[in-house]
Design a protein around this motif. Structure first.
Motif, PDB file in Angstrom:
ATOM      1  N   VAL A 127       0.834  -1.190   0.000  1.00 44.59           N
ATOM      2  CA  VAL A 127       0.000   0.000   0.000  1.00 44.59           C
ATOM      3  C   VAL A 127       0.875   1.250   0.000  1.00 44.59           C
ATOM      4  O   VAL A 127       0.555   2.253  -0.592  1.00 44.59           O
ATOM      5  CB  VAL A 127      -0.954  -0.023   1.205  1.00 44.59           C
ATOM      6  CG1 VAL A 127      -1.824   1.230   1.245  1.00 44.59           C
ATOM      7  CG2 VAL A 127      -1.824  -1.270   1.158  1.00 44.59           C
ATOM      8  N   ALA A 128       1.995   1.173   0.661  1.00 42.34           N
ATOM      9  CA  ALA A 128       3.023   2.204   0.602  1.00 42.34           C
ATOM     10  C   ALA A 128       4.341   1.491   0.334  1.00 42.34           C
ATOM     11  O   ALA A 128       4.388   0.271   0.178  1.00 42.34           O
ATOM     12  CB  ALA A 128       3.073   2.994   1.906  1.00 42.34           C
ATOM     13  N   LEU A 131       4.806  -0.474   3.579  1.00 47.30           N
ATOM     14  CA  LEU A 131       3.636  -0.998   4.270  1.00 47.30           C
ATOM     15  C   LEU A 131       2.939  -2.024   3.390  1.00 47.30           C
ATOM     16  O   LEU A 131       2.467  -1.704   2.305  1.00 47.30           O
ATOM     17  CB  LEU A 131       2.671   0.147   4.610  1.00 47.30           C
ATOM     18  CG  LEU A 131       1.429  -0.228   5.438  1.00 47.30           C
ATOM     19  CD1 LEU A 131       1.856  -0.688   6.828  1.00 47.30           C
ATOM     20  CD2 LEU A 131       0.477   0.955   5.536  1.00 47.30           C
ATOM     21  N   LEU A 133       0.022  -5.016   2.421  1.00 47.07           N
ATOM     22  CA  LEU A 133      -1.433  -5.028   2.484  1.00 47.07           C
ATOM     23  C   LEU A 133      -1.920  -5.579   3.816  1.00 47.07           C
ATOM     24  O   LEU A 133      -2.866  -5.060   4.409  1.00 47.07           O
ATOM     25  CB  LEU A 133      -1.988  -5.854   1.319  1.00 47.07           C
ATOM     26  CG  LEU A 133      -3.506  -6.014   1.264  1.00 47.07           C
ATOM     27  CD1 LEU A 133      -4.188  -4.661   1.096  1.00 47.07           C
ATOM     28  CD2 LEU A 133      -3.910  -6.947   0.130  1.00 47.07           C
ATOM     29  N   ALA A 136      -1.537  -2.961   6.431  1.00 45.79           N
ATOM     30  CA  ALA A 136      -2.527  -1.903   6.246  1.00 45.79           C
ATOM     31  C   ALA A 136      -3.900  -2.347   6.724  1.00 45.79           C
ATOM     32  O   ALA A 136      -4.645  -1.565   7.339  1.00 45.79           O
ATOM     33  CB  ALA A 136      -2.585  -1.492   4.787  1.00 45.79           C
ATOM     34  N   ALA A 140      -6.687  -1.148   9.918  1.00 45.12           N
ATOM     35  CA  ALA A 140      -7.962  -0.649   9.396  1.00 45.12           C
ATOM     36  C   ALA A 140      -9.149  -1.128  10.213  1.00 45.12           C
ATOM     37  O   ALA A 140     -10.286  -1.118   9.734  1.00 45.12           O
ATOM     38  CB  ALA A 140      -8.131  -1.091   7.942  1.00 45.12           C
ATOM     39  N   ILE A 153      -9.174  -0.134   1.483  1.00 43.12           N
ATOM     40  CA  ILE A 153      -7.967   0.085   0.682  1.00 43.12           C
ATOM     41  C   ILE A 153      -8.346   0.027  -0.787  1.00 43.12           C
ATOM     42  O   ILE A 153      -8.916  -0.962  -1.255  1.00 43.12           O
ATOM     43  CB  ILE A 153      -6.888  -0.957   1.017  1.00 43.12           C
ATOM     44  CG1 ILE A 153      -6.531  -0.850   2.500  1.00 43.12           C
ATOM     45  CG2 ILE A 153      -5.656  -0.763   0.151  1.00 43.12           C
ATOM     46  CD1 ILE A 153      -5.567  -1.934   2.964  1.00 43.12           C
ATOM     47  N   GLN A 156      -5.139   2.641  -7.168  1.00 48.21           N
ATOM     48  CA  GLN A 156      -4.809   4.002  -7.569  1.00 48.21           C
ATOM     49  C   GLN A 156      -5.819   4.555  -8.580  1.00 48.21           C
ATOM     50  O   GLN A 156      -6.256   5.703  -8.487  1.00 48.21           O
ATOM     51  CB  GLN A 156      -3.399   4.034  -8.170  1.00 48.21           C
ATOM     52  CG  GLN A 156      -2.930   5.388  -8.646  1.00 48.21           C
ATOM     53  CD  GLN A 156      -2.709   6.367  -7.514  1.00 48.21           C
ATOM     54  OE1 GLN A 156      -2.282   5.971  -6.434  1.00 48.21           O
ATOM     55  NE2 GLN A 156      -3.004   7.635  -7.739  1.00 48.21           N
ATOM     56  N   VAL A 166      -6.147   9.293   1.201  1.00 50.81           N
ATOM     57  CA  VAL A 166      -6.138   8.598   2.487  1.00 50.81           C
ATOM     58  C   VAL A 166      -6.793   9.474   3.552  1.00 50.81           C
ATOM     59  O   VAL A 166      -6.470  10.656   3.700  1.00 50.81           O
ATOM     60  CB  VAL A 166      -4.695   8.235   2.891  1.00 50.81           C
ATOM     61  CG1 VAL A 166      -4.679   7.609   4.280  1.00 50.81           C
ATOM     62  CG2 VAL A 166      -4.098   7.283   1.878  1.00 50.81           C
ATOM     63  N   SER A 194      -8.139   4.010   4.010  1.00 52.07           N
ATOM     64  CA  SER A 194      -6.957   3.820   4.860  1.00 52.07           C
ATOM     65  C   SER A 194      -5.684   3.553   4.065  1.00 52.07           C
ATOM     66  O   SER A 194      -4.598   3.472   4.650  1.00 52.07           O
ATOM     67  CB  SER A 194      -7.195   2.660   5.829  1.00 52.07           C
ATOM     68  OG  SER A 194      -7.461   1.461   5.111  1.00 52.07           O
ATOM     69  N   GLY A 195      -5.797   3.398   2.758  1.00 53.95           N
ATOM     70  CA  GLY A 195      -4.597   3.147   1.960  1.00 53.95           C
ATOM     71  C   GLY A 195      -4.940   3.076   0.483  1.00 53.95           C
ATOM     72  O   GLY A 195      -6.095   2.808   0.103  1.00 53.95           O
ATOM     73  N   PHE A 197      -3.215   1.430  -3.098  1.00 53.83           N
ATOM     74  CA  PHE A 197      -2.160   0.585  -3.656  1.00 53.83           C
ATOM     75  C   PHE A 197      -2.071   0.774  -5.159  1.00 53.83           C
ATOM     76  O   PHE A 197      -3.015   1.256  -5.805  1.00 53.83           O
ATOM     77  CB  PHE A 197      -2.403  -0.896  -3.328  1.00 53.83           C
ATOM     78  CG  PHE A 197      -3.593  -1.495  -4.023  1.00 53.83           C
ATOM     79  CD1 PHE A 197      -3.470  -2.096  -5.274  1.00 53.83           C
ATOM     80  CD2 PHE A 197      -4.850  -1.475  -3.429  1.00 53.83           C
ATOM     81  CE1 PHE A 197      -4.565  -2.640  -5.921  1.00 53.83           C
ATOM     82  CE2 PHE A 197      -5.946  -2.028  -4.059  1.00 53.83           C
ATOM     83  CZ  PHE A 197      -5.805  -2.611  -5.310  1.00 53.83           C
TER      84      PHE A 197
END
Length: 411
Positions: A127-128, A131, A133, A136, A140, A153, A156, A166, A194-195, A197
């Protein structure tokens, strides 16, 4: 040094009377080099596409998918234990799969909802940059006391379509609502982004969304249940055998599909394209092989007197055939070696300096992937040498059947 080797090398070192034959020989060598170089580069790029696609798909989807016919998996813990006890299985994790609608203050879009258990290993999606999945999803969890909504989540492309980032609120609408069959209302639940990806594949970045398994069980009214299991195996090429073993262990009504079955059409298309491109580009080598045959035929006509003298000195038909086959193979091997070196250099340049850009909305990549395999290079080299060898057979046979008397008289 053998007799055929000695005469063959002398023919290469001696100056030919007709410069046209030398030109044809040069063109034949250059044609083979260009053909081999093109084959190596194109096959390396197509192999890179297949390898990159496989890695990205397996980074999102499971190696083996286990589900039940017409119903969900109720006894999750016992089923997971049975699957993980099979040899070759690395992990098994429950999931819930559903189609939903996502609504923000800027728009509405459809999405594929996938719920995972954050305590179990999930797909290697980040996700970052640091970070995963699973991490993340672990963060959550909802908090009713603090008024914190459960986390969602997004991909993009979906986030850009809904114009959310976010922390923004988002509403999930599920068709599996409460009420009777004739008066069923969809379920609406508030989430917080919350994220976000990004896998590089629009099919996933624009469709997939992830939430926690316990939240999905409450939302979709599936307490203690799951749609199926995602299984990851140690050897992805044994996925089919492991899928059969899972079905044998769990029994009916369970069924399992491996990643090759789920993506059969896509990978079959890539393999077909690779085969077709190999056949098409081999035509370049065939044209160069015809040039080899032409150069050898002209050389036989030029060396008629020499062949007659060699035969009167005791050279057999086999010796004469070997001399011209040797020359044709030297031309073919030289062109193959030069083409192989140029192909390696060009592949290295494409891999190190990706100056060729691809549209990301059309392809799942923005640059050309290059993956050069030893078996592909060996196949290309061996096929080229075989074609060159076949091209030498007729001129060599014509030279070996030459009558020494006619050669000395008319040579």
């Amino acid at each position: 040094m053998s007799f055929t080797w000695f005469v063959g090398t002398r023919y290469f070192k001696s100056r030919q009377k007709q410069a046209f034959i030398s030109l044809i020989t040069f063109l034949a060598t250059a044609g083979i080099a260009v053909g081999v170089m093109a084959l190596i580069v194109v096959i390396a790029v197509m192999t890179g596409f297949e390898s990159e696609l496989q890695n990205r798909i397996l980074g999102i989807e499971s190696h083996v998918l286990v589900m039940r016919y017409g119903e969900s998996v109720a006894d999750i813990a016992a089923t997971v234990d049975k699957v993980e006890s099979i040899d070759g299985v690395q992990s098994a994790a429950p999931f819930i799969y559903s189609q939903v609608m996502l609504r923000s203050s800027h728009g509405v879009t459809g999405a594929v909802l996938k719920a995972l258990d954050p305590s179990r290993p999930g797909p290697p999606i980040f996700v970052a940059k640091t970070l995963s999945l699973s991490d993340a999803l672990a963060g959550a969890a909802p908090d009713d006391a603090a008024g914190k909504a459960p986390g969602l989540i997004l991909g993009q492309v979906t986030a850009e379509k809904l114009k959310v980032t976010v922390g923004d609120p988002i509403y999930l609408i599920s068709p599996l609502g409460k009420g009777s069959a004739g008066n069923q209302m969809p379920t609406v639940m508030r989430f917080s982004v919350s994220g976000i990806f990004q896998t590089g594949m629009n099919e996933y970045d624009g469709a997939m969304s992830f939430i926690r398994l316990d939240v999905a069980q409450h939302l979709l009214q599936m307490p203690g249940q799951a749609s199926g299991l995602e299984v990851r195996v140690a050897d992805i090429y044994r996925a089919k055998q492991i899928a059969d073993a899972i079905v044998g262990r769990l029994g009916f009504p369970f069924w399992a599909r491996d990643w090759m079955q789920m993506n059969r059409n896509l990978f079959s298309m890539l393999r077909l394209q690779k085969t077709v491109m190999f056949i098409i580009l081999t035509l370049i080598v065939l044209v160069a092989a015809f040039n080899i045959a032409s150069a050898l035929i002209m050389m036989v006509m030029e060396k008629t007197k020499d062949i007659a003298i060699l035969k009167t000195m005791g050279a057999t038909n086999r010796h004469i055939r070997r001399i011209f086959v040797f020359k044709g193979l030297v031309i073919g091997c030289l062109g193959t070696a030069v083409g192989g070196i140029l192909g390696f250099i060009l592949c290295a340049i494409l891999k190190r300096y990706p100056f060729i850009k691809l549209p990301g909305d059309v392809y799942f990549l923005t640059t050309l992937p290059v993956s050069l395999r030893a078996v592909d290079v060996a196949t290309i080299g061996l096929s080229t040498v075989v074609i060159c060898f076949v091209a030498t057979l007729y001129p060599a046979a014509s030279a070996s059947t030459l009558d020494p008397v006619d050669g000395l008289r008319y040579g």
